[in-house]
Every structure is written in structure tokens, then in C-alpha cells.
Design a protein around this motif. Structure first.
Motif, short mmCIF file in Angstrom:
data_model
loop_
_atom_site.label_atom_id
_atom_site.label_comp_id
_atom_site.label_asym_id
_atom_site.label_seq_id
_atom_site.Cartn_x
_atom_site.Cartn_y
_atom_site.Cartn_z
N THR A 199 -9.80 6.27 -0.32
CA THR A 199 -9.64 5.32 -1.75
C THR A 199 -8.11 5.29 -0.71
OG1 THR A 199 -9.39 5.17 -3.55
CG2 THR A 199 -8.81 7.15 -2.50
N LEU A 200 -8.05 3.47 -1.91
CA LEU A 200 -6.74 3.41 -1.59
C LEU A 200 -5.79 3.03 -3.02
CD1 LEU A 200 -6.69 0.03 0.39
CD2 LEU A 200 -5.90 1.99 0.97
N TRP A 258 0.96 -1.01 -0.03
CA TRP A 258 -0.14 0.19 0.00
C TRP A 258 1.21 1.22 -0.04
CZ3 TRP A 258 -3.66 -2.34 3.63
CH2 TRP A 258 -4.11 -3.07 3.54
N ASN A 259 1.42 1.29 -0.92
CA ASN A 259 2.69 2.26 -1.66
C ASN A 259 2.59 3.03 -3.00
OD1 ASN A 259 4.39 4.47 -1.20
ND2 ASN A 259 6.71 3.12 -0.04
N PHE A 269 -19.90 10.75 6.86
CA PHE A 269 -20.62 12.22 6.54
C PHE A 269 -19.28 13.02 5.74
CE2 PHE A 269 -20.92 16.82 7.78
CZ PHE A 269 -22.44 17.11 7.44
N LEU A 270 -17.81 12.53 5.75
CA LEU A 270 -16.88 13.54 5.17
C LEU A 270 -17.00 13.37 4.00
CD1 LEU A 270 -14.82 14.12 8.46
CD2 LEU A 270 -16.15 15.52 7.64
N VAL A 271 -17.04 12.09 3.87
CA VAL A 271 -17.07 11.52 2.71
C VAL A 271 -18.49 11.93 1.80
CG1 VAL A 271 -17.72 8.99 0.69
CG2 VAL A 271 -16.17 9.24 3.35
N VAL A 326 -8.34 9.47 3.12
CA VAL A 326 -8.25 10.54 4.45
C VAL A 326 -9.53 10.76 4.81
CG1 VAL A 326 -8.26 13.61 4.41
CG2 VAL A 326 -7.35 12.01 2.41
N ALA A 327 -10.99 10.16 4.87
CA ALA A 327 -12.37 10.50 5.58
C ALA A 327 -11.71 9.65 7.23
CB ALA A 327 -13.69 10.36 4.36
#
Length: 557
Positions: free
Chosen positions: A197-198, A90-91, A188-190, A219-220
Motif C-alpha cells: 500500500t501507499l 510519497w513521504n 503470493f506474499l500479499v 512491502v510485498a
């Protein structure tokens, strides 16, 4: 309109205090409750996996040992992830490993609930690091603070040396409070436009035909626990001023409410747990008064601007602020994020007017204006203990709190806890201002430069994490120095606070008499505010006089 927005936000926060406070009491009630039927099976599975006996009681020494050991193990794991992140999955953007000093600082920052960042997250951390080494300790450090506060309250009213079980308290904090709330806030933030997302960064072409790389990620999920857990930090370098972290006025409202939600509710829960709601409201009122005073100062200062701006025909100081929030929401965010020791920012504190910049500094120096979950309440209660002792001596009344005598041991421990805070702020600041390499990190010379260095160490000691952005803190000196300050600011107070709780837990209850000094009255609230202000002024005024106060006076010459 700006004032109306502020008032509406505070009213909503006030309406949430009682219901959330009642829920917190039920969460930490070891007797069978309706919550156990829903959360119990999952929690018991966790206890079996980690080898914890749910019914085991802990005295203060065992409780401290459990906190220190679990936090140390997590600290080592977090540091290791930062040092080898380029070899881990995941980089997608191929981000390199963190340098040793920066990894040391960052690991300490997130395990201590400080979330100080001497780097830009989008350029320095892989997705795996953001999730496991950043988001994960946001849960555990917040839960540790909550467990500490609950154990302290139990000690105040206990009739035997039993502060509960740290592992049960931290698991319940995560499963019953932080995970459910964070999940709701993240959704809610999404909904408001925050990415989750990845997938890697995307390339876009602007209307000018220029290629632009847009960073995104999970981020969310980070933003939700960042504010619910009063953690601070940010996925992006510009924190909650970034449109991917805080895109709309509604997301801004949600983030402010999240920062206030648990620290304020915990004060009400304190009153319920000690079976004296008047006492809880007395402490709440003292903290609320201080918050309103600080909010008023930064609000007026930013609306008035500076003589130079007024001479140019510009009303108010919009430098470093997002237009979508304006002066009022920026001022409110500034006051709340340092009152709740969150450290999240939706404007650049370095660009505040001198008196506006004084507010976050002063709130972190006092470190008891609601504060982060748990620690703010405890710092407030330490001042309560000192206030009772001082007033009792002055008027010849018995120094008692919640039916237990306050003796020299408790006063000494409270004094150590309160005195270590200015020591680890002022001494490192003085050292930095005498060190050529540290001085070279200051962007703005003169009074403002002093404020930059003072702010950095104050933020670390208060486990806040916000910054005056003008200081280049990613150097070996600041990474190591601020890292050590964060450790001392977190764990010395934890040990002393639990020692006080352990001492209270073994004391016998004494009946109230006509000589007992009452601590649940408006008079006591006023005295408490005055003593906090006097102690804070005597301790920090000389340093503030060299920084923001001198800068403010200099604007008129």
C-alpha cells in the motif's frame, strides 16, 4: 518434523532446477525463439529509447565499460534520492533526508547487490525511496550479475571475441525473468498477509489500551525481488523475521525457494550452454555437497544449544528465532541466505550458537556455495580453473578446460580475484579492531565482538548484506569502510572475471587427448570440494579461530 521440513524444501528446490535452467538458456539465446514474440516488442522499444543496437557485439572491455558506466550513473541517482527524500512525494510519515555517510553506504550497498542496511527502513526511508532507490536497483543489480555470468559462459565457449551485448542481457534479465517472477511472488506474499500500500502508518489500540503506530507500505513488491534477485535487505529493520515481511510458514517456504531458484538453475543452464551437462552437474554437485555440510552444522548446533541452556533444562537454542519458524526453518534460512549471498534473515544471526554463527561466516568467506545469481557460479568456475591447473601440474597432464588451454594469464587473473576477497575482509577488520571509535560500536566484548566486526566486513566483501546485529554500524567509520569494501568486492571481481572470459574467447579449441584432465567426473567434483576447503581454511581459519571457534571452546570452561 523439523528435518522433514528441511528435506521437503530442498526436494522442491531440486525439482525446479532443470525447468528453470532450460528457461534461462532460452532467455539468453540471441537466435529467434518463442519468447521473442511475447517480450520482443517491449524490449525493442526499450532499446530505441536508450539508443542501443540490439545486434551489436561486445568484447570484454566494452562489456566491462557498459557495466561500470551504467552502474555509476544509477549510483549517483540513488544517492541523490536519499539526500533529498524529504522534499520528494510519497513521504506520508515526513521522514528526513539521509546523512551523507549513510546515504553513501546505502547507495553503494544496493547498486552492488549487497543490500547491507545500517538503518531501519521503516524509520529512515520514504515510500518513494523504498521503491525507486531500493526496489529498482534490486532489479538492476540482480540483472547485472546475471548478465555477467552469461557473458562469462559465452567467453568460455566462444570462437571469437564476442561476449554478447550487456544492455540486451540486462533488459532480458529484467523483462523475462525478474519482473514476471517477482509479480507472481508478490501476489503470493500479499495472499499470505504482507502489506502492499501507499497509505501511511496507522494507529491502533492494543488489548492493554496502549496506542501503537503500525508502519506499512509497498512491502510485498520489495520482498519478492529481494529474494528472487538474492538481494537481501528488508523493508523493516528486523528483515524477514518481521511478520509483515514473512508472516507464515508458507511465506517462509516461498522465500527460501526464491533464494535458491535462480542460483541453482543457472548452474544447470551453464551445463546446457557449454553443451556438456555432465560438466554442469559436476559443479552443481560440488556446490550442493558444501551446502549440505554447512546446513548440517548449523542445524545440529542450534538443536544442541549450549551447555548453559542444557543446564537450565532448555533443549535447543531459540534465542533470536521466531516461534512460527522454529529451529529447523531458522537454520535452513540461515544456510540458504548466505549460500545464495542474499542476506535476508528470518532470525538474528547474532543469537546463533558459536558454531551456528560460523556457518554464515564461512559460506560468505568461500562465496561460491551457489552464491548470488551469476557471481556464485563464476567464483565456482574460478576454483575449477585453479583446480585444473593445480591437478594438471601435479600429475603432468595438460591444463585444459572446455577444450581451451589454461595459461598463466588466466591463472593470474583467477588468483587476483580469489585473493582480493580475503584482503578486503581481513585488512579492514584488523583496522577496525585497532580503531577506538570502531571498537566502541561493538556490543558484545571478547570473542563474539571480534565475530561481529569480522562478519560485517565479510558480508560487505561477499555482497551478502546480512549482519551480526550486535554491531552499531551506523557510524561514519563503518559506513565509509564497508561502503568501500562493497565497491571493491563487486567491481574488481567483475573486471577480472570478464578479462578471463575475453582471454578464453580468443583461444583456439584443442582436441581432447589421453593427457587431458577431465573435469566432468565425480573424482573431479571431490577434488574441487577439497581444494575449495583447503584454500578457504588456510585463508580464513586464523580469523575464525579468534572469533566463533574460540567462543565455542570457551563455553566448556
Amino acid at each position: 518434523m523439523g528435518l522433514i521440513q528441511v528435506v521437503v524444501t530442498l526436494v522442491i528446490a531440486g525439482l525446479l532446477v532443470k525447468p528453470i535452467g532450460v528457461y534461462l538458456v532460452k532467455v539468453f539465446d540471441y537466435e529467434t525463439t518463442g519468447l521473442d514474440r511475447f517480450f520482443g516488442p517491449v524490449e525493442r522499444l526499450i532499446y530505441r529509447i536508450i539508443g542501443v543496437r540490439e545486434k551489436e557485439a561486445m568484447g570484454w572491455k566494452k562489456y566491462v565499460s557498459a557495466i561500470l558506466m551504467s552502474n555509476f550513473v544509477m549510483l549517483i541517482l540513488i544517492y541523490a534520492i536519499f539526500r533529498v527524500q524529504k522534499y520528494l512525494p510519497w513521504n506520508p510519515d515526513g521522514i528526513d533526508n539521509m546523512p551523507p555517510a549513510l546515504a553513501f553506504n546505502t547507495a553503494i550497498s544496493f547498486i552492488t547487490n549487497t543490500n547491507w542496511q545500517a538503518y531501519s527502513g521503516e524509520n529512515s526511508l520514504s515510500y518513494l525511496s523504498q521503491m525507486i532507490a531500493i526496489t529498482f536497483p534490486m532489479f538492476t543489480s540482480a540483472a547485472t550479475g546475471f548478465a555477467l555470468a552469461i557473458a562469462f559462459i559465452r567467453g568460455l565457449v566462444a570462437r571469437q571475441n564476442n561476449l554478447g551485448n550487456f544492455y540486451v542481457d540486462i533488459v532480458r534479465s529484467i523483462t523475462r525473468i525478474f519482473l514476471p517472477l517477482s509479480f507472481i511472488v508478490a501476489l503470493f506474499l500479499v495472499f499470505q498477509g504482507v502489506p502492499q500500500t501507499l497509505h501511511g502508518a496507522v494507529d491502533a489500540t492494543t488489548i492493554d489500551g496502549v496506542k501503537q503506530t503500525i508502519t506499512r507500505g509497498p512491502v510485498a513488491s520489495l520482498e519478492s525481488i529481494k529474494h528472487i534477485g538474492t538481494n537481501g535487505g528488508g523493508y523493516f529493520g528486523t528483515n524477514s523475521a518481521h511478520p509483515f515481511e514473512n508472516p507464515t510458514p508458507l511465506s517462509n517456504l516461498m522465500e527460501i525457494l526464491c533464494m535458491l531458484l535462480l542460483p541453482t538453475a543457472l548452474v544447470y543452464a551453464f551445463g546446457v550452454m557449454i553443451k556438456n551437462k555432465r560438466q554442469g552437474w559436476s559443479v552443481f554437485a560440488a556446490m550442493g555437497i558444501m551446502l549440505l555440510v554447512f546446513l548440517s552444522v548449523v542445524f545440529v548446533a542450534e538443536y544442541n544449544g549450549t551447555p548453559a541452556l542444557n543446564a537450565a533444562g532448555v533443549h535447543g537454542n531459540m534465542e533470536g528465532k521466531e516461534v512460527r519458524f522454529g529451529i529447523s526453518e531458522s537454520a535452513l534460512f540461515t544456510a540458504v541466505t548466505t549460500a545464495a549471498t542474499t542476506g535476508s534473515v528470518n532470525n538474528m544471526h547474532d543469537s546463533l550458537t558459536p558454531m551456528g554463527g560460523l556457518v554464515p561466516l564461512a559460506e560468505m568467506m568461500l562465496n561460491n556455495v551457489f552464491g548470488g545469481k551469476g557471481v556464485g557460479l563464476l567464483n565456482g568456475l574460478l576454483y575449477v580453473i585453479l583446480t585444473v591447473f593445480i591437478c594438471g601440474l601435479m600429475v603432468g597432464r595438460t591444463p585444459e578446460f572446455l577444450g581451451k588451454k589454461i595459461e598463466s594469464k588466466e591463472v593470474k587473473l583467477a588468483s587476483i580475484t580469489l585473493l582480493i576477497h580475503p584482503v578486503i575482509i581481513l585488512v579492514p577488520t584488523a583496522i577496525a579492531l585497532f580503531t577506538p571509535g570502531a571498537i566502541s560500536s561493538i556490543l558484545n566484548p571478547g570473542y563474539h565482538g571480534i565475530s561481529e566486526v569480522l562478519y560485517a566486513f565479510t558480508s560487505g566483501a561477499a555482497n551478502n548484506g546480512s549482519a551480526f546485529g550486535g554491531l552499531t554500524a551506523n557510524t561514519n567509520f563503518y559506513n565509509i569502510a564497508i561502503g568501500l569494501v562493497m565497491l571493491l568486492g563487486r567491481y574488481i571481481s567483475i573486471i577480472a572475471m570478464l578479462a578471463i572470459a575475453g582471454s578464453f574467447a580468443t583461444k583456439k579449441m584443442v582436441a581432447a587427448t589421453s593427457g587431458t584432465f577431465r573435469t566432468d567426473t565425480p573424482l573431479f567434483t571431490g577434488i574441487l570440494v577439497v581444494i575449495i576447503a583447503v584454500i578457504g581454511a588456510l585463508t580464513f581459519f586464523p580469523a575464525l579461530a579468534l572469533g566463533p571457534i574460540a567462543e565455542h571452546l570457551g563455553m566448556f570452561h
